[in-house]
Design an enzyme around this catalytic site. Structure first.
Site, PDB file in Angstrom:
ATOM      1  N   ARG A  47       8.129  32.797  52.474  1.00 53.60           N
ATOM      2  CA  ARG A  47       9.519  33.137  52.163  1.00 53.60           C
ATOM      3  C   ARG A  47      10.058  32.076  51.217  1.00 53.60           C
ATOM      4  O   ARG A  47       9.932  30.880  51.478  1.00 53.60           O
ATOM      5  CB  ARG A  47      10.318  33.202  53.461  1.00 53.60           C
ATOM      6  CG  ARG A  47      11.742  33.613  53.282  1.00 53.60           C
ATOM      7  CD  ARG A  47      12.386  34.000  54.594  1.00 53.60           C
ATOM      8  NE  ARG A  47      11.909  35.306  55.059  1.00 53.60           N
ATOM      9  CZ  ARG A  47      12.519  36.038  55.979  1.00 53.60           C
ATOM     10  NH1 ARG A  47      13.617  35.606  56.537  1.00 53.60           N
ATOM     11  NH2 ARG A  47      12.029  37.219  56.351  1.00 53.60           N
ATOM     12  N   LYS A  71       3.349  39.881  66.872  1.00 55.03           N
ATOM     13  CA  LYS A  71       2.991  41.081  66.094  1.00 55.03           C
ATOM     14  C   LYS A  71       1.477  41.301  66.058  1.00 55.03           C
ATOM     15  O   LYS A  71       0.978  42.389  66.338  1.00 55.03           O
ATOM     16  CB  LYS A  71       3.534  40.908  64.660  1.00 55.03           C
ATOM     17  CG  LYS A  71       3.556  42.175  63.861  1.00 55.03           C
ATOM     18  CD  LYS A  71       4.102  41.945  62.469  1.00 55.03           C
ATOM     19  CE  LYS A  71       5.497  41.369  62.429  1.00 55.03           C
ATOM     20  NZ  LYS A  71       6.122  41.481  61.103  1.00 55.03           N
ATOM     21  N   LYS A  83       4.051  31.432  59.469  1.00 55.06           N
ATOM     22  CA  LYS A  83       4.998  31.765  58.399  1.00 55.06           C
ATOM     23  C   LYS A  83       5.178  30.506  57.569  1.00 55.06           C
ATOM     24  O   LYS A  83       4.933  29.389  58.060  1.00 55.06           O
ATOM     25  CB  LYS A  83       6.359  32.141  59.005  1.00 55.06           C
ATOM     26  CG  LYS A  83       7.174  33.032  58.113  1.00 55.06           C
ATOM     27  CD  LYS A  83       6.753  34.472  58.278  1.00 55.06           C
ATOM     28  CE  LYS A  83       7.560  35.409  57.436  1.00 55.06           C
ATOM     29  NZ  LYS A  83       7.188  36.805  57.675  1.00 55.06           N
ATOM     30  N   ASP A 120       6.450  37.648  51.383  1.00 56.25           N
ATOM     31  CA  ASP A 120       7.687  37.765  52.159  1.00 56.25           C
ATOM     32  C   ASP A 120       8.813  37.712  51.135  1.00 56.25           C
ATOM     33  O   ASP A 120       8.574  37.673  49.915  1.00 56.25           O
ATOM     34  CB  ASP A 120       7.795  36.648  53.206  1.00 56.25           C
ATOM     35  CG  ASP A 120       8.826  36.977  54.283  1.00 56.25           C
ATOM     36  OD1 ASP A 120       8.436  37.557  55.307  1.00 56.25           O
ATOM     37  OD2 ASP A 120      10.014  36.668  54.102  1.00 56.25           O
ATOM     38  N   THR A 147       3.221  49.251  56.099  1.00 58.71           N
ATOM     39  CA  THR A 147       4.278  48.947  57.081  1.00 58.71           C
ATOM     40  C   THR A 147       5.134  50.188  57.331  1.00 58.71           C
ATOM     41  O   THR A 147       5.443  50.526  58.475  1.00 58.71           O
ATOM     42  CB  THR A 147       5.165  47.784  56.586  1.00 58.71           C
ATOM     43  OG1 THR A 147       4.335  46.636  56.401  1.00 58.71           O
ATOM     44  CG2 THR A 147       6.261  47.451  57.582  1.00 58.71           C
ATOM     45  N   ALA A 234      16.243  45.699  56.354  1.00 60.39           N
ATOM     46  CA  ALA A 234      16.772  44.711  55.401  1.00 60.39           C
ATOM     47  C   ALA A 234      16.728  43.330  56.029  1.00 60.39           C
ATOM     48  O   ALA A 234      15.754  42.599  55.860  1.00 60.39           O
ATOM     49  CB  ALA A 234      18.181  45.093  54.974  1.00 60.39           C
ATOM     50  N   ALA A 255      11.892  48.244  60.254  1.00 58.81           N
ATOM     51  CA  ALA A 255      10.915  47.266  59.755  1.00 58.81           C
ATOM     52  C   ALA A 255      11.397  45.828  59.829  1.00 58.81           C
ATOM     53  O   ALA A 255      10.589  44.900  59.870  1.00 58.81           O
ATOM     54  CB  ALA A 255      10.574  47.588  58.297  1.00 58.81           C
ATOM     55  N   ALA A 256      12.700  45.607  59.834  1.00 63.69           N
ATOM     56  CA  ALA A 256      13.211  44.230  59.725  1.00 63.69           C
ATOM     57  C   ALA A 256      12.707  43.367  60.876  1.00 63.69           C
ATOM     58  O   ALA A 256      12.631  43.827  62.022  1.00 63.69           O
ATOM     59  CB  ALA A 256      14.737  44.251  59.702  1.00 63.69           C
ATOM     60  N   ASN A 257      12.364  42.131  60.576  1.00 63.87           N
ATOM     61  CA  ASN A 257      11.924  41.171  61.592  1.00 63.87           C
ATOM     62  C   ASN A 257      13.127  40.543  62.281  1.00 63.87           C
ATOM     63  O   ASN A 257      14.182  40.373  61.676  1.00 63.87           O
ATOM     64  CB  ASN A 257      11.137  40.030  60.926  1.00 63.87           C
ATOM     65  CG  ASN A 257       9.748  40.473  60.509  1.00 63.87           C
ATOM     66  OD1 ASN A 257       9.018  41.091  61.280  1.00 63.87           O
ATOM     67  ND2 ASN A 257       9.380  40.157  59.274  1.00 63.87           N
TER      68      ASN A 257
END
Ligand code: NAD
Length: 347
Positions: A47, A71, A83, A120, A147, A234, A255-257
């Site tokens: 990210r 996940k 991450k 990301d 995804t 989002a 889908a948003a984490n």
């Protein structure tokens, strides 16, 4: 909002390894959180976005790495969770960008295969290509379509359990018309769903809505807009103790984490009769695709594995009905059993 370590909700001793980098020659400031490698090398995106300060970036990277552990484990793939964030400088373009990515690549190389980076927010396939010149075994893949396939399978399963039928005429509100949200909109519309889209980029929202004969609503109306299924695609940390009572839907699945601000919000949703499908349970299509590419799976095996997300969502929601536990608790338990120790979302 600036988070501090004390309200991060993470037991900070639980991150397997945290690497914080300040590279004088390139100016790179970055952090890699390897949350857990019990099941295999830890997959997680890079990210790159502005942060108010380094501590906020480090808290975010640890939270997101934990979600990646959950996940991979719940998806049944032999991968761990990680991450990374680049917190300094803000993303530039051109040559400056390339030299920063190269510096980050050297960090990845030093981790000796324990961290498998992916895309990301704020990073691109070109960045991964540059990374692959510095570190071996980089998977240059844009997994958003896979995804969306998994999210679609999960929403279909949740709808089947909730209403005993298919998506035809179900009202689905998608927040975020980006890579995953736009592909999801197409799939839902093809299955007969009535799609509404909201995006801070109004042009993008309009284009996606038009492509599926859907509607657009302003972003400020998302919370509380009446729909059957709300699909956050989002931002995270959207459902909190205040908004939980305002959402006007029966299923939340997208889908948003890191959708819930607090673990306890899952119980509040359940008490209000909302089926919340844990993000890490439904949005694993991309991580499965990355593992599959690295392991050399044939496409039919990959597709079957992603389609299984629907089966898992159905099982978890049915177990929640049977036991009175939340879908979040049940999904965490599945992941914990696979990892061999308790893993839960940060609170
Ligand atoms: P993306 O950047 O392509 O799209 C995100 C979209 O959301 C953009 O169109 C952006 O304008 C919009 N947006 C941003 N803030 C918003 C807001 N407050 N309200 C409404 N719209 C807003 O991202 P993506 O790849 O489609 O991923 C979407 C979400 O799913 C992210 O949270 C991501 O972490 C998560 N996710 C993605 C993948 C994947 O494979 N891409 C996998 C797992 C999880």
């Amino acid at each position: 909002m600036t988070l501090t370590t004390s309200d991060s909700g993470l037991d900070l001793s639980q991150t397997e390894e945290l690497v914080v980098v300040h590279d004088r020659s390139s100016g790179l400031g970055a952090a890699v959180a390897i949350d857990d490698t019990t099941l295999g090398p830890a997959i997680g995106g890079i990210r790159w976005r502005p942060y108010p300060d380094e501590e906020t970036a480090i808290i975010e990277v640890r939270r997101l790495a934990r979600v990646m552990t959950l996940k991979s484990a719940v998806a049944g793939i032999p991968s761990g969770g990680a991450k990374s964030v680049i917190f300094r400088p803000n993303p530039p373009g051109g040559e400056a960008r390339a030299s920063l990515i190269e510096a980050f690549g050297r960090v990845v190389r030093r981790l000796d295969g324990r961290y498998v980076p992916g895309l990301d927010m704020g990073t691109t396939l070109d960045d991964l290509r540059i990374l692959s010149t510095q570190a071996p075994d980089i998977c240059v893949l844009e997994p958003s379509d896979q995804t969306s396939v998994g999210v679609f399978a999960g929403i279909s399963a949740a709808v089947e359990i909730r209403w005993g039928d298919g998506l035809a005429d179900k009202r689905i509100l998608i927040q975020g018309a980006g890579h995953v949200g736009s592909a999801l909109a197409t799939r839902l519309a093809q299955a007969g769903g009535a799609v509404t889209v909201a995006d801070v980029d109004e042009e993008r929202a309009r284009a996606v809505a038009d492509s599926v004969d859907g509607k657009v609503i302003p972003v400020r109306e998302v919370v509380g807009h009446p729909c059957d299924v709300f699909a956050p695609c989002a931002v995270g940390r959207l459902v909190d103790h205040e908004t939980v009572g305002v959402f006007n839907c029966e299923v939340i699945a997208g889908a948003a984490n890191d959708v819930l601000t607090h673990r306890g919000t899952a119980k509040l949703l359940q008490d209000r009769g909302v089926d919340y499908v844990p993000d890490f349970l439904i949005n694993s299509g991309g991580v499965i695709a990355i593992h599959a590419a690295r392991a050399g799976w044939d496409p039919s095996r990959t597709s079957a594995s992603i389609a299984e997300i629907g089966t898992r969502v159905g099982q978890v929601l049915l177990e929640a009905r049977r036991s009175g536990r939340t879908p979040l608790e049940i999904a965490e338990q599945i992941a914990s059993e696979r990892v061999g120790r308790r893993v839960s979302v940060p609170d």
